[in-house]
Design an enzyme around this catalytic site. Structure first.
Site: not given
Length: 799
Positions: A409-411, A414, A455
């Site tokens: 999730n979002e790494n 990031g 994602s």
């Protein structure tokens, strides 16, 4: 035959010189709560008062007796949270450092005191950090240095409650000759033929080494067997014309019992049972004129995913029972949800979760457990990550509801966008997990399911990870900085996260904040708001459309209603727009379905299980047929979405209506909508030019309204309506609250918990025109008291 002894009783929890009764499965916090030593962390600011629990060492103790009837005895823990040393009679059996794995120890012929000693999670995480070095993290906690539920350390919707304990069942397994160590069923469908390939791994005792054993398998009336002398066997079952498993709304969910038995001659040594389903799943990522798609295809049928994000349903996850899983997932299904994404900062859920999804036709998108942090790829974490992934892929792959593996999730986002890349200066951050290790594990063990690296993820570094034109997209700029109408500014290929906050139900707040004079900025309200500038964003969201209420009492009640109204409207703005652009946009996954404690959050179901208005709105938004009016560059479009399997001939009536309710124009329209299709039709020009007017469209019991300006600029008349309460024959504690409108009544909401804490209603927001009636069924409240019912009703009022 293998014998199993559950180790659920007789445990003690030792801290310093004190021993308390302990329950297994459970955790330190649940045992301390049961003993009255700590207060409920969900009440007031108790979260701070019990913070010391997570920074202490704890030990669970029990007595084991030796078994002499079998060649081998294994001590098995399905889940230890998290860094633990296990000793028996003072001798170390092993050490663990992963909440998400099963652990097995040979205790053959041994007896004595069993002790499971837990090191504080932060202490373990900091020790790993010293070994591998610092990594960026969205939150100021060391969650990425330990394989533990990341949201134990707090999130922007959750408290910091750092757990420890034997959080899943423990048992002794007594066996001889051999046992089934792993059964990995690969289920495929080709044409009308189903096939199950069972890759079987067995563990043997010394006496069973080289012995000729038989494995037998059965499913759907088809049987097979093989004999073998080593540790592996392959059994193949060909099933003619199996019934296909479908997501809800597309067909039935037939499930078949798959049984594997391991035998030594006529003696059964071990058995393994699961339910499986036959279906195909593909992920269409074909490039097209709009970018790169992201469309789920089940049994050859392309579908728009109607999804919700799932977080752990309790910050103390051992408290989530099978009944609670079924209730919460049934709530999702009743809201016309067909996909649940298990988010990467939580856990691989209990088998019951996936069983219920199989039964209800809820597709599962399963994250691997990485979220919002740069994760070191060095030891000791790398070996734990691979072992965890392998175990959970094999554990979950029998479930037909599981349709997608997601790396994180979002790494990836990031790394590229949040300043991580320069800060890392070449250090590992998890990219090797998401782009190399995890896809390799899935391809090897579960080749029938698609994998996506993260994602959001655009599919490659050729595009920004969160590019809405490519792959999955997380839409958070609107909530953070903009008006919800701006969801209509883009058409992502698949919206995997978006959402809007609102406080929980009033009864939930009153239970969690006893005696508090509630105000948006009262101490308890602020403590139960974990998002950065959360209340500021709530207030700005309201102020763009309404005069912002202030204070306690009636001011708080009005603020509470308006924030819940804006949450429902915001999510509706996004879903209506994106669904109307099917097949370009192929799914929305609302953040989020559920909460893990009472909190202001993006959830549709609050931390006490009460339904927010958003929940009822989701039921409308995710229905097979959706009617909406959408602004366009040169007018307004009538949009009809038909996700049903049959065409829809829609005889729509569109009215232009003055603020006081007078109809100034009426146009009938016939729109043909194909099966699994969406149609956008420009409205005739004579319906537009709205000045102090609004549009209403009706068809087949569905209604859409369009107001050309924010509510604070619209010349509403003061709402005038009557309320009566009618008993429902044969239904105790159930009434109908009937509202008769004399003026326009926009977004009327009855809050059932204001009638009784456990009362529920079947309806959320309702807009009534003059002369119309709305009927709201309320359960859990006997009434009949029209004045009390009226006091629980809110609606839009003139500014």
């Amino acid at each position: 035959m293998k014998d199993v002894t559950q180790l659920s009783d007789g445990w003690g929890l030792r801290h310093e010189d004190t021993v308390l009764p302990a329950r297994v499965p459970g955790c330190v916090h649940t045992d301390l709560l049961a003993a009255g030593i700590i207060s409920d962390p969900f009440i007031g600011a108790n979260e701070h008062d019990i913070a010391w629990v997570g920074d202490q060492a704890w030990a669970y103790t029990a007595r084991l007796t030796a078994d002499t009837a079998h060649e081998r005895t294994d001590l098995v823990f399905d889940g230890l949270d998290t860094a633990a040393e296990i000793t028996l009679d003072g001798k170390v059996l092993g050490r663990t450092r992963n909440m998400h794995r099963t652990h097995r120890f040979d205790v053959t012929g041994r007896a004595g005191e069993l002790q499971v000693r837990f090191t504080p999670a932060r202490e373990e995480a900091e020790a790993v950090r010293k070994t591998v070095g610092d990594r960026p993290n969205v939150y100021p906690e060391p969650s990425q240095y330990i394989r533990k539920m990341a949201c134990s350390f707090g999130w922007d919707w959750g408290p910091t409650v750092v757990t420890a304990g034997i959080w899943r069942p423990a048992r002794l397994e007594h066996w001889s000759t051999a046992r089934i160590a792993q059964a990995r069923p690969v289920v495929t469908v080709t044409g009308a033929q189903g096939r199950v390939e069972i890759h079987l791994t067995v563990e043997r005792t010394g006496g069973g080494a080289g012995r000729l054993l038989t494995a037998r398998a059965s499913v759907a009336g088809t049987d097979t067997e093989v004999t073998f002398a080593d540790g592996h066997a392959l059994l193949v079952l060909d099933v003619p014309e199996p019934e296909l498993w479908w997501p809800r709304g597309y067909g039935k969910q037939p499930l078949y019992d798959l049984t594997v038995a391991l035998a030594d001659g006529d003696d059964t040594l071990d058995t393994w049972r699961r339910r499986i389903g036959f279906r195909t799943i593909e992920l269409d990522r074909t490039p097209d004129a709009y970018g790169t798609g992201f469309t789920l295809v089940v049994n050859g049928v392309r579908l728009f995913a109607r999804g919700v994000n799932w977080i752990p349903d309790d910050v103390l996850p051992s408290r989530v029972t099978p009944e609670r899983y079924r209730h919460r997932l049934t709530q999702a299904a009743d809201a016309n949800v067909d996909l649940v994404r298990v988010w990467g900062g939580g856990i691989y859920e209990d088998d019951t979760f996936y069983d219920v999804c199989d039964e209800l036709g809820l597709m599962v998108w399963q994250d691997f457990l990485f979220a919002c942090s740069a994760y070191p790829e060095e030891q000791p974490l790398r070996g734990e990550v691979e072992a965890e992934a392998r175990e959970n892929v094999v554990r979950l792959m029998p479930h037909p509801s599981l349709v997608l593996w997601n790396g994180n999730n979002e790494n990836l986002w990031g790394f590229r966008d949040w300043g991580w890349e320069p800060e890392l200066a070449g250090d590992s951050w998890g990219g090797g997990y998401y782009l190399e290790l995890l896809p390799r594990v899935v391809a090897e063990l579960d080749p029938t399911r698609p994998y996506t690296a993260g994602s959001p993820w655009s599919g490659s570094w050729d595009h920004h990870p969160n590019d809405p034109a490519h792959g999955t997209h997380h839409s958070w700029e609107v909530w953070n900085r903009r008006d919800y109408a701006e969801y209509r500014d883009s058409v992502p290929r698949f919206v995997a996260e978006f959402g809007w906050q609102a406080p929980p139900a009033l009864a939930t707040l009153q239970r969690a904040l006893p005696g508090e004079d509630l105000a948006p900025d009262s101490p308890g309200m602020l403590h139960h708001q974990k998002a950065e500038d959360g209340n500021g964003k709530l207030d700005r969201g309201v102020a763009r459309h309404f005069a912002l209420p202030r204070g306690t009492g009636a001011g708080f009640d009005r603020w509470h209603y308006l924030t819940q109204l804006v949450q429902a409207r915001a999510v509706a703005a996004g879903i209506e727009h994106w669904r109307s652009h099917w097949p370009r946009c192929a799914g929305t996954v609302v953040w989020q379905l559920n909460d893990c404690w009472p909190v202001s959050s993006w959830a549709a179901v609050d931390g006490d299980g009460r339904l927010k208005p958003l929940y009822h709105e989701l039921r409308r938004l995710y229905a097979d047929r959706l009617l909406t009016l959408q602004p366009t560059a040169d007018g307004v479009a009538l949009c009809l979405v038909n996700q049903a399997a049959v065409p829809w001939r829609a005889e729509v009536t569109v009215r232009r209506t003055a603020a006081e309710g007078t109809v100034t124009a009426r146009v009938p329209l016939t729109v043909e909508v194909g099966a699994r299709d969406a149609v956008r039709t420009p409205l005739p020009a004579d319906l537009l030019g709205l000045d102090g007017e609004f549009l209403v469209a009706d068809v087949d019991g569905l209604r859409a309204v369009y107001f050309p300006v924010p509510d604070r600029e619209f010349p509403y008349a003061r709402p005038d309506f009557d309320v009566r309460v009618e008993s429902v024959p044969g239904a105790a504690d159930t009434v109908d609250v009937v509202v008769s409108a004399h003026t326009l009544v926009r977004d009327l909401l009855l809050q059932p918990d204001r009638l009784a804490p456990d009362a529920v209603s079947d309806t959320g927001l309702v807009t009534l025109l003059p002369g119309e009636e709305g009927r709201i069924r309320v359960g859990g409240w006997a009434g009949p008291d029209a004045e009390q019912a009226r006091a629980a009703i809110f609606c839009v009022e003139p500014s």
